[in-house]
Design an enzyme around this catalytic site. Structure first.
Site, PDB file in Angstrom:
ATOM      1  N   CYS A 176       0.830  -1.210   0.000  1.00 17.78           N
ATOM      2  CA  CYS A 176       0.000   0.000   0.000  1.00 17.78           C
ATOM      3  C   CYS A 176       0.861   1.256   0.000  1.00 17.78           C
ATOM      4  CB  CYS A 176      -0.921  -0.009   1.208  1.00 17.78           C
ATOM      5  SG  CYS A 176      -1.886   1.485   1.292  1.00 17.78           S
ATOM      6  N   ARG A 179       0.120   4.512   2.984  1.00 19.40           N
ATOM      7  CA  ARG A 179       0.195   4.176   4.399  1.00 19.40           C
ATOM      8  C   ARG A 179       0.531   5.324   5.327  1.00 19.40           C
ATOM      9  NH1 ARG A 179       4.123  -0.593   4.715  1.00 19.40           N
ATOM     10  NH2 ARG A 179       4.486  -0.183   2.501  1.00 19.40           N
ATOM     11  N   TRP A 348      -8.781   6.064   0.012  1.00 17.99           N
ATOM     12  CA  TRP A 348      -9.348   6.750  -1.149  1.00 17.99           C
ATOM     13  C   TRP A 348      -8.475   6.481  -2.369  1.00 17.99           C
ATOM     14  CZ3 TRP A 348      -8.108   9.753   3.238  1.00 17.99           C
ATOM     15  CH2 TRP A 348      -6.892  10.413   3.180  1.00 17.99           C
ATOM     16  N   GLU A 353      -5.156   4.324 -10.368  1.00 14.55           N
ATOM     17  CA  GLU A 353      -5.899   3.070 -10.199  1.00 14.55           C
ATOM     18  C   GLU A 353      -7.121   3.064 -11.114  1.00 14.55           C
ATOM     19  OE1 GLU A 353      -6.333   1.712  -5.929  1.00 14.55           O
ATOM     20  OE2 GLU A 353      -5.412   3.673  -5.628  1.00 14.55           O
TER      21      GLU A 353
END
Ligand SMILES: Cc1cc2nc3c(=O)[nH]c(=O)nc-3n(C[C@H](O)[C@H](O)[C@H](O)COP(=O)(O)OP(=O)(O)OC[C@H]3O[C@@H](n4cnc5c(N)ncnc54)[C@H](O)[C@@H]3O)c2cc1C
Ligand SMILES: NC(=O)c1ccc[n+]([C@@H]2O[C@H](COP(=O)([O-])OP(=O)(O)OC[C@H]3O[C@@H](n4cnc5c(N)ncnc54)[C@H](OP(=O)(O)O)[C@@H]3O)[C@@H](O)[C@H]2O)c1
Ligand SMILES: Cc1cc2nc3c(=O)[nH]c(=O)nc-3n(C[C@H](O)[C@H](O)[C@H](O)COP(=O)(O)O)c2cc1C
Length: 1281
Positions: A176, A179, A348, A353
């Protein structure tokens, strides 16, 4: 690949990461010559044994990670704590790019031994985090968990543990990039859910909260953990919101190709998709291992953004859209050995993406070529870079559309930068950061993102989020659906329709009740508690509200709160009430830590980036935009949030504070303000500016306004919408008085004629204190018999009860009884047929919901014990404070004359619900004026409204409790074992309007006790007012009037200590064993009120008191002198004592005097220390922190009338827009008005020194009394028992 190109070297710990990170390669090589002892250096707080894994053995390999852009290196040692579970790479091959690792969990339950091992590790990790490792609490919790696992195979995490575990799992997630926000994750604990409907409710609530009208918030909902592997809870969807993909007969796909398999399952279960490109799939939920059920997601829970391009109008014609909340729902949270198989969580979007992956991947919506063609690009050759161009424009469209719709999104550059910041933070705080380079580097513009140039180390830490097999592959069907597409899940069509309707209604209230709200209060005399209870009632209408006193609250839960409401008063001179002290210390300590952390981040970031050798990263960027440090000044989050914002300890907490205080005090509402600011410093989000409730006026209105506004903002913030009935809510803060009605209560004879209840036991129960009986021993008048005032020395016998152990400086709290005559006057006006001496009980009429329907019954109202009405009025209830407006409003209903009704209800006007602002204010002003001019007590009110007949139940249920009064102990426990002595000024003043004499309850009661009478009491420790441990430390003791009280205990203690050691004065002086003690006393007249004169002289002769300076304020023919003047006169000695190394200053008595003394000492320090007053002020604050400047504040005792009058006048002028008055009022609230004390002081002193009762210059006839006049209200002879 860069992530595996790192080098390893040996080290024996973590080292100073600040240095390591900023060090250049060459320096590091030197520093890192393996065994250097520098690397046995301090272990960052959360790294010692993270997760309970063994601390790194000496000479463990540390991996050096390069950042090629900045030329810096860091060292990862955290990987030593990695779990043993298989990493993707081994010696022989790298599997770094394999999407789904082979270590997906199956559905077999974990062996008990493994659960126990992981639980132990996690509990240790948690207790390290809350700074309670290896404490009794840690051991107890571990024993509890172990026993539970050994008997049942599992255990339950506390909510705080679960919240911490979920956050840590995010912090540990190597793939991720977002983070940096890890601590900002809202937990929704859904472990009590048992069926799919409950799951649906929880998921909808999650989505509503997370969406937040576009201002996306990170959240996780956790359902029950795995038990035997056959009763799993699962969300079958991969993400909560996703578009369907319909496979057509020709093999083409409408919608999202990634969803084809799942869409088929939905259809099989009976869902009927409309067949479009952007159909939101239903939720498929599985509870307790049962067959799953599907539910449509309500529209309000699935916000979508229509996509358009900032320049290409044709882009909107594509009809593209995307949902706002990316919520992963197929992973498992693995924490403390427990496997939470259903735990949807969201952050979010990062724009790529959607723009790069979802829309442009060829096996997804595959839009690249369409866009390129529309753009007029040549798509026949790769050399034209048409793909890159189309990709950029699609991403731009996504960012543009989300921003236009005010939906949170971040771009990949910002995300990359914030990830680098996060890595640095992690390096500093825990020695490393697991990261999967393959996933972290964004899918476009790789090398222009800083993460591309950063080496990373990929390893697994627990807790974690783990991949699972898709639920449909492991589920054991009870009722398998058939391929024909007919409904085969458990639900009938009717049920489905009903479920959809249910969802549409959404039962907002039921949902919202799941949002936790914690209400904390700190109080000294009970007012804040009362307000907090009302806030609790109000918030309980829409939240899952919990009410706690600050000292009952486990501060470890603070960071896991969602909504925190604080109601706190201020005591002492701007200090917290006793029960707020530990909370205050905790947040103060944490704020300091947070500030240090942020400072070091800022320092590190600017150092690194300014030293950077990178050609790609601009130094200016970081230097110009340093990480923001607390205190932050945002009231509410902006709609589009930057990921770059560092997270603070309380980043996830929203809060509001209501401070209670009195503007007559220099540090008005100081504690409320301190809490408000400290919470902000800790990163909590302030929902509303602090509310201030001024005891001197308008408190009720201020509270109501603040409460309603806070409720509104909180509902908005938690997306609790229109469904909340504001009328009910408003009513709820007014209760119980406003909703009081005579029919709801009855006062009846108690079944048995009990004797009067045990007073101390009753008081203990009512006040939550261990109240014990002392016996009255003796009373001595301390003032000259010619004085019309009275100050007495009262001696109490504690009967050697050990609970009365005390030290000089401590207080004793005393529960007095009310004046018998006042009680009789009230009893004459009560509507109660029976004798007031009959023992009664109070019942409340209550509606109870039973299986047979609603039943109304009388239930005991157990506020007071069974006792007579007279007893309650005499011993338990406050009948002298002016009743609140709410009380008057209730009282008005019991006046028979309409005029009296109206007058009383006007006084209580501010309670009118929905009243116009004007009406409300008017009511308040009438009440304030009335309060100021008359200070009427209950008896006077009842007599002023002759048609009033008060139901006994009203008094017994609504009158506040009679509170204890504190007194500074005036004796040394060693000198007078078993005794407590107090010095009491007997309070008496005249009501301005009526001329009635009002007597202080406790002081008057003490003044009339007989030998052996019971005095209910307890000791209140005042550790910050104890004598210095080091007896050689010099002391200056400042206490005019009764402020001398604790100093008598000091000099007695010193006398005792000296007697004990049989040291005579010269010896003491010789070895400097006992430091100098200077007593600065003030009184009006040398002959009348120079109390303890002989004792002081003896103490001086013995050398116990080195100096006694006395200021006379009303000595005829002498200038008026206050203690401050004597301090100034002897400023050199004061300065030497205060600043000479270990000196202590003690100030006791009235707050105005104490503040004046503080300002005087500041001025002295500034003058002799040659520093600015600002600096001197800081020095005193430091001395306070070091426990060398002590204050013991009685309240406003000197010139009460004058102090209140001044304030009132300023307020009135301010209301009329008088700017000067407003400024004076403001500075007064800041405490600076005290510098103007001389204005008050330099009045002429030709008046008789003893003519004033609290400065109001009157006697019982309203004329001045001559010294020769007999004391007007002294009813008892002067005597000593
Ligand atoms: C930590 C601490 C230590 C203390 N130590 C001592 C001590 O050692 N000795 C001591 O004598 N007191 C001490 N006090 C004060 C004491 O607790 C009581 O407040 C005091 O004795 C009065 O209590 P009472 O019940 O007699 O009067 P109450 O019935 O409480 O009446 C006092 C109230 O009357 C009102 N009032 C008083 N004068 C006027 C006026 N002129 N106009 C309008 N209203 C007025 C004010 O609201 C005041 O608060 C201490 C207080 C604290 C907080
Ligand atoms: N009714 C009674 O029988 C009775 C008996 C004792 C006390 N009391 C009341 O109880 C309260 C406390 O009494 P007490 O004996 O502790 O004190 P006090 O006798 O009222 O005052 C002690 C000394 O402090 C002075 N002082 C006033 N304001 C000051 C300030 N801002 N800074 C420094 N010094 C200041 C007083 O001077 P000036 O007053 O001259 O300004 C006096 O010299 C007072 O309100 C007092 O009136 C009432
Ligand atoms: C001894 C004493 C000291 C006080 N000190 C302050 C103060 O420094 N600042 C302030 O604003 N109010 C001060 N107050 C006023 C209280 O905060 C106020 O009475 C408040 O309503 C009490 O609320 P509680 O019952 O919740 O404790 C003080 C009151 C007393 C009795």
């Amino acid at each position: 690949m860069m992530s595996v190109a790192s080098t390893e070297s040996e080290c024996n710990g973590f080292g100073d990461h600040d240095d390591v990170f900023t060090g250049k390669d060459t320096e590091l090589a030197g520093e890192y010559r393996d065994t250097s002892s520098e690397y046995r250096a301090s272990t960052p707080p959360e790294t010692g044994r993270v997760g309970g894994y063994s601390a790194s053995p000496l000479r463990q390999k540390c991996v050096k990670l390069h950042n090629f852009a900045s030329g810096t290196q860091s060292v990862d040692a955290l990987h030593h704590n990695a779990t043993t579970c298989e990493a993707p790479c081994s010696d022989r091959r790298c599997r770094g790019s394999i999407l789904a690792p082979s270590n997906r969990t199956g559905s077999l339950p974990r062996p008990t031994t493994e659960v126990l091992k992981q639980a132990t590790e996690f509990i240790e990790q948690y207790y390290v985090h809350i700074n309670r490792a290896n404490t009794d609490a840690h051991a107890t919790r571990l024993a509890e968990v172990t026993a539970c696992i050994e008997t049942t195979g599992t255990y339950r995490l506390t909510e705080a543990e679960l919240s911490y575990g979920a956050k840590l799992a995010w912090r540990n997630a190597p793939r991720c990039i977002g983070r940096i926000q890890w601590s900002k994750l809202q937990l929704f604990d859904a472990r009590n859910v048992r069926n799919t409907r409950g799951m649906l409710e929880a998921v909808c609530k999650h989505l509503l909260y997370a969406t937040n009208k576009g201002n996306i918030r990170s959240a996780i909902t956790v359902f029950p953990p795995r038990t035997d592997g056959q009763h799993d809870y699962r969300v079958w969807n991969t993400t909560l919101i996703k578009y369907a993909g319909y496979e057509q007969e020709d093999g083409t796909i409408i919608g999202d190709p990634a969803s084809v398999e799942f869409t088929k399952i939905c259809l099989k279960l009976g869902w009927r998709g409309p067949g479009g490109r952007f159909d939101i799939l239903p939720l498929i939920l599985q509870a307790n291992g049962e067959d799953p059920e599907w539910f449509d997601i309500p529209e309000e829970c699935a916000m979508e953004v229509k996509l358009s391009h900032p320049e290409f109008d044709w882009f909107a014609e594509f009809g593209l859209r995307w949902y706002a909340v990316p919520a992963v729902s197929n992973m498992m949270l693995d924490v403390g050995g427990l496997e939470f198989t259903a735990c949807p969580f969201n952050g979010w979007y990062m724009s790529t993406e959607i723009g790069a992956r979802n829309l442009c991947d060829t096996y997804r919506y595959n839009l690249m070529e369409t866009t390129a063609t529309k753009m007029g690009l040549d798509t026949t050759s790769n050399m034209t870079l048409w793909k890159d161009k189309a990709l950029v424009e699609t991403n731009l469209a996504v960012l543009h559309s989300f921003q236009k719709a005010q939906v949170t999104i971040t771009d990949h550059h910002s995300a990359s930068e914030s990830f680098i910041t996060h890595m640095r933070n992690e390096q500093a705080t825990r020695g490393g950061c697991p990261a999967d380079w393959v996933w972290i580097v964004p899918p476009m513009s790789g090398s222009v993102c800083p993460v591309f140039h950063q080496e990373m180390l990929y390893y697994s830490l627990k807790p974690s989020y783990e991949y699972q097999e898709p639920a449909w592959k492991t589920h054991l069907w009870r009722n398998r659906p058939v391929d024909s597409g007919q409904v085969t899940s458990k639900k009938t069509f009717k049920e489905v329709a009903e479920a959809v309707r249910f969802v549409a209604r959404l039962m907002i209230r039921a949902l919202s009740k799941r949002f936790k709200a914690t209400i904390l209060y700190a109080t000294e005399t009970g007012r804040s508690k009362n307000y907090a209870e009302r806030i609790h009632r109000m918030f309980s209408t829409a939240f899952n509200a919990k009410l706690l006193c600050m000292d009952e609250y486990d501060v470890a839960n603070l960071e896991h709160e969602a909504l925190l409401l604080v109601v706190a008063s201020t005591f002492g001179n701007g200090d917290p009430p006793d029960n707020g002290l530990s909370f205050a210390r905790y947040i103060m300590e944490k704020a300091k830590e947070e500030q240090r952390k942020m400072d070091s981040i800022v320092r590190r970031n600017s150092e690194i980036d300014c030293e950077s050798t990178s050609e790609h990263l601009s130094c200016e960027k970081f230097c110009d935009q340093p990480v923001r440090i607390a205190p932050r000044k945002i009231l509410r989050m902006n709609s589009v949030t930057s990921m770059d914002e560092p997270t603070y300890m309380l980043s996830n907490v929203r809060y509001a504070v209501f401070g209670l205080g009195s503007s007559a005090y220099p540090n008005f509402c100081a504690f409320g303000h301190a809490v408000d600011e400290l919470l902000e410093t800790l990163g909590a989000e302030r929902l509303l500016e602090i509310g201030e409730g001024d005891e001197l006026g308008g408190q009720e209105i201020a509270f109501k306004k603040w409460a309603q506004e806070t409720f509104k903002v909180a509902c908005e913030n938690f997306c609790i919408g229109s469904d909340v009935n504001i009328d009910n809510v408003t009513a709820s803060i007014s209760m119980p008085d406003a909703a009081w009605s005579a029919e709801k209560y009855r006062v009846i004879a108690a079944d048995y004629q009990a004797n009067p209840p045990d007073l101390c036991r009753t008081l203990s129960r009512l006040h939550g204190k261990a109240v014990l009986p002392c016996r009255f021993k003796s009373r001595t008048d301390l003032l000259n018999s010619l004085s019309r005032r009275s100050t007495i020395l009262v001696k109490l016998d504690t009967q050697d009860q050990e609970e009365f152990a005390y030290e000089p400086g401590d207080h004793v709290a005393i529960y007095p009884a009310n004046d018998k005559d006042l009680v009789d006057r009230i009893l004459r006006r009560i509507a109660h047929e029976k004798s007031p001496d009959v023992v009664v009980k109070v019942d409340r009429h209550e509606a109870k919901i039973t299986e047979l329907g609603t039943v109304r019954t009388w239930v005991p109202h157990d506020r007071l014990p069974h006792c007579s009405i007279r007893y309650a009025l005499l011993h338990l209830l406050d009948i002298t404070s002016t009743p609140s407006p709410m009380f008057l409003k209730t009282l008005s209903m019991h006046a028979r004359s309409p005029l009296e009704q109206k007058q009383l209800s006007t006084l209580g006007e501010l309670l009118e619900e929905h009243s116009e602002q004007r009406t409300t204010d008017k009511g308040s002003a009438v009440y304030d004026e009335w309060l100021y001019s008359s200070f009427p007590n209950l008896a006077e009110i009842l007599e002023a409204f002759p048609t009033l007949r008060v139901p006994a139940s009203l008094l017994l249920t609504l009158l506040p409790l009679l509170r204890p009064r504190y007194y500074s102990i005036s004796s040394s426990p060693q000198m007078h074992p078993g005794d407590v002595h107090i010095t009491v000024a007997v309070v008496q003043y005249k009501s301005k309007a009526s001329g009635a004499i009002h007597r202080g309850v406790c002081s008057t009661w003490l003044d009339a006790l007989s030998a052996d009478d019971i005095v209910p009491a307890f000791i209140r420790k005042a550790p910050s007012f104890h004598m210095p441990k080091d007896q050689s430390a010099p002391m200056v003791l400042v206490g005019p009037g009764t402020g001398i009280a604790p100093f008598r205990s000091f000099w007695q203690q010193r006398q005792y200590d000296r007697y004990q050691e049989a040291i005579d004065q010269s010896d003491a002086d010789k070895d400097g064993r006992f430091g100098d003690v200077t007593l600065v006393f003030g009184c009006r007249h040398s002959k009348l009120d120079n109390i303890y004169k002989e004792e002081k002289m003896t103490a001086k002769e013995e050398g116990v008191l080195t100096d006694v300076w006395t200021a006379y304020s009303r000595e005829v023919h002498l200038p008026k002198t206050y203690v401050q003047d004597l301090l100034r006169k002897n400023s050199q000695k004061v300065y030497e004592t205060v600043c000479g190394g270990k000196g202590h200053v003690y100030v006791c008595g009235d707050v105005t005097m104490a503040a004046g003394v503080r300002v005087t000492i500041e001025t002295i320090i500034a003058k002799h220390g040659e520093m600015s007053e600002e600096k001197a002020k800081k020095l005193i604050e430091r001395l306070k922190d070091e426990n060398r400047y002590h204050e013991d504040i009685f309240g406003i005792t000197l010139r009460t009338a004058e102090a209140t009058e001044k304030l009132r006048e300023l307020k009135q002028r301010t209301e009329k827009n008088d700017k000067t008055a407003a400024e004076e009022l403001a500075s007064l609230r800041m405490g600076y008005f005290l510098r103007r004390e001389t204005v008050i002081r330099h009045r002429t002193v030709s008046e008789n020194p003893e003519t004033s009762v609290n400065g109001s210059n009157l006697n019982n006839n309203g004329r001045e009394r001559k010294l020769s006049d007999p004391p007007p209200y002294r009813s008892r002879p002067l005597h000593t028992y």
